[in-house]
Design an enzyme around this catalytic site. Structure first.
Site, PDB file in Angstrom:
ATOM      1  N   ARG A  71       0.832  -1.194   0.000  1.00 48.27           N
ATOM      2  CA  ARG A  71       0.000   0.000   0.000  1.00 48.27           C
ATOM      3  C   ARG A  71       0.873   1.253   0.000  1.00 48.27           C
ATOM      4  NH1 ARG A  71      -4.924   0.900   4.329  1.00 48.27           N
ATOM      5  NH2 ARG A  71      -5.683   2.917   3.525  1.00 48.27           N
ATOM      6  N   HIS A 178       6.285   6.686  -7.329  1.00 48.19           N
ATOM      7  CA  HIS A 178       5.067   6.794  -6.507  1.00 48.19           C
ATOM      8  C   HIS A 178       5.430   7.273  -5.107  1.00 48.19           C
ATOM      9  CE1 HIS A 178       1.082   6.113  -5.049  1.00 48.19           C
ATOM     10  NE2 HIS A 178       0.718   5.342  -6.066  1.00 48.19           N
ATOM     11  N   HIS A 223      -1.158   7.694 -12.221  1.00 47.96           N
ATOM     12  CA  HIS A 223      -2.274   8.652 -12.163  1.00 47.96           C
ATOM     13  C   HIS A 223      -2.346   9.511 -13.418  1.00 47.96           C
ATOM     14  CE1 HIS A 223      -0.430   8.142  -8.017  1.00 47.96           C
ATOM     15  NE2 HIS A 223      -1.484   7.357  -8.001  1.00 47.96           N
ATOM     16  N   GLU A 284      -5.544   1.071 -10.019  1.00 49.21           N
ATOM     17  CA  GLU A 284      -5.299   1.338  -8.593  1.00 49.21           C
ATOM     18  C   GLU A 284      -6.597   1.111  -7.795  1.00 49.21           C
ATOM     19  OE1 GLU A 284      -2.635   4.481  -5.945  1.00 49.21           O
ATOM     20  OE2 GLU A 284      -3.817   5.249  -7.617  1.00 49.21           O
TER      21      GLU A 284
END
Length: 341
Positions: A71, A178, A223, A284
């Site tokens: 995560r 990320h 993203h 995601e």
């Protein structure tokens, strides 16, 4: 087949978070610190958490395989020191490996690195090596801001990152750039910090000449690339002002974007601006945005709907949903070939 290149174990059993709370408490009270052996999570618990969550939604949406990493918001590299991050990364990576072992045709692991603010990135190499050689990781997550929203690390083009890049080239694995949790109150973690980081990472790469030194290095910006597609003209103009080659030559041989964009106009813009070969399918799912969109009646993160509703030739859709991932993640492609897929 459909490959989701951006999945996180956001539904891990509660025992994981409880162990982490004890680890953090141990930073100020050593008597509260847990031993690694104190964390006991059975295979049955792992099965329950993914079968009722990720696997269920993958089946509903027709997603065949997910690249599965710890995560992102739990990485929290700003907590404690390197030893703290090293222990935490090892535990989280092991859980993702165990899930992939239970469902070898549905999940494949990607590694979290034990980064820590101000610590040489080379310290991450033992965990990276272990994850690739022992767990079969096909990628890694690279946090450009281990400080948690204060941006104390040098840009990704700085030579301090080179040991990680050298190992990535050696193993022929990509990194997803990320960030993790923001502790800066000015930056909401998923609404600002994540998208800021995507945009910032891209601009760092435009400013530098990283791919001159590492022509085969591959980086995935998640993203949808943050603000990059929306401001493509700005970045083209800035590259010209900096005396850099056109973006297609300067970065697009090495930089890729995923489809974690949660509305149709955003996906349409991404697909219109960025070349097809640079786009990888991703959702995601069970991540930052988990609700149903009242305008569509479907989950915001059901990105397959957006990509398939776009006006794409069949070969372009197949490239985005499968073939580009196989090219960017060669170890994944090799695994799928061994499985006869």
């Amino acid at each position: 087949m459909i490959i989701d290149c951006h999945g996180h174990y956001t539904t891990a059993p509660p025992a994981l978070a409880a162990w982490r709370d004890r680890q953090i408490a141990g930073l100020t009270d050593p008597s509260a610190a847990p031993a690694r052996a104190d964390l006991r999570i059975s295979d049955a618990e792992l099965r329950e958490t993914v079968e009722t969550n990720q696997l269920r939604m993958m089946d509903e949406r027709g997603i065949d395989l997910t690249v599965f990493s710890p995560r992102a918001s739990f990485m929290a590299h700003h907590v404690g020191d390197f030893r703290t991050s090293a222990e935490w990364a090892a535990i989280c990576n092991e859980l993702c490996f165990r899930v992939s072992s239970l469902y070898p045709e549905r999940f494949v692991p990607a590694a979290m690195l034990p980064q820590s603010p101000g610590v040489d990135p080379a310290t991450c190499l033992p965990e990276l090596t272990r994850c690739v050689e022992e767990y079969g990781a096909v990628a890694l997550n690279l946090n450009p801001d281990p400080s948690g929203g204060h941006w104390t690390a040098p840009p990704l083009t700085d030579r301090s990152w080179y040991p990680v890049y050298e190992k990535m080239v050696e193993y022929d694995i990509p990194a997803m750039v990320h960030v993790s949790t923001s502790v800066n109150p000015a930056f909401h973690t998923t609404g600002a910090h994540y998208l800021n980081a995507d945009t910032t990472a891209f601009m760092q790469l435009v400013q530098g000449d990283l791919f001159t030194d590492f022509p085969t290095l591959r980086l995935v910006i998640p993203h949808g690339g943050g603000a990059v597609p929306y401001h493509w003209g700005r970045f083209r103009g800035l590259a010209m002002a900096l005396g850099k080659p056109p973006l297609e030559e300067h970065v697009l041989g090495n930089v890729f974007f995923d489809t974690c964009v949660y509305h149709q106009p955003g996906i349409d813009l991404l697909l219109d601006v960025v070349p097809t070969k640079n786009i990888l399918f991703a959702s995601e799912m069970i991540g930052a945005v988990r609700d149903v969109d009242p305008c569509t009646g479907h989950h915001f993160d059901d990105t397959r709907r957006y990509t398939e509703a776009a006006a794409l030739p069949a070969e372009d859709l197949a490239a985005i949903q499968e073939h580009n991932a196989r090219a960017v993640y060669p170890r994944l492609d090799a695994l799928l070939r061994r499985q006869g897929r």
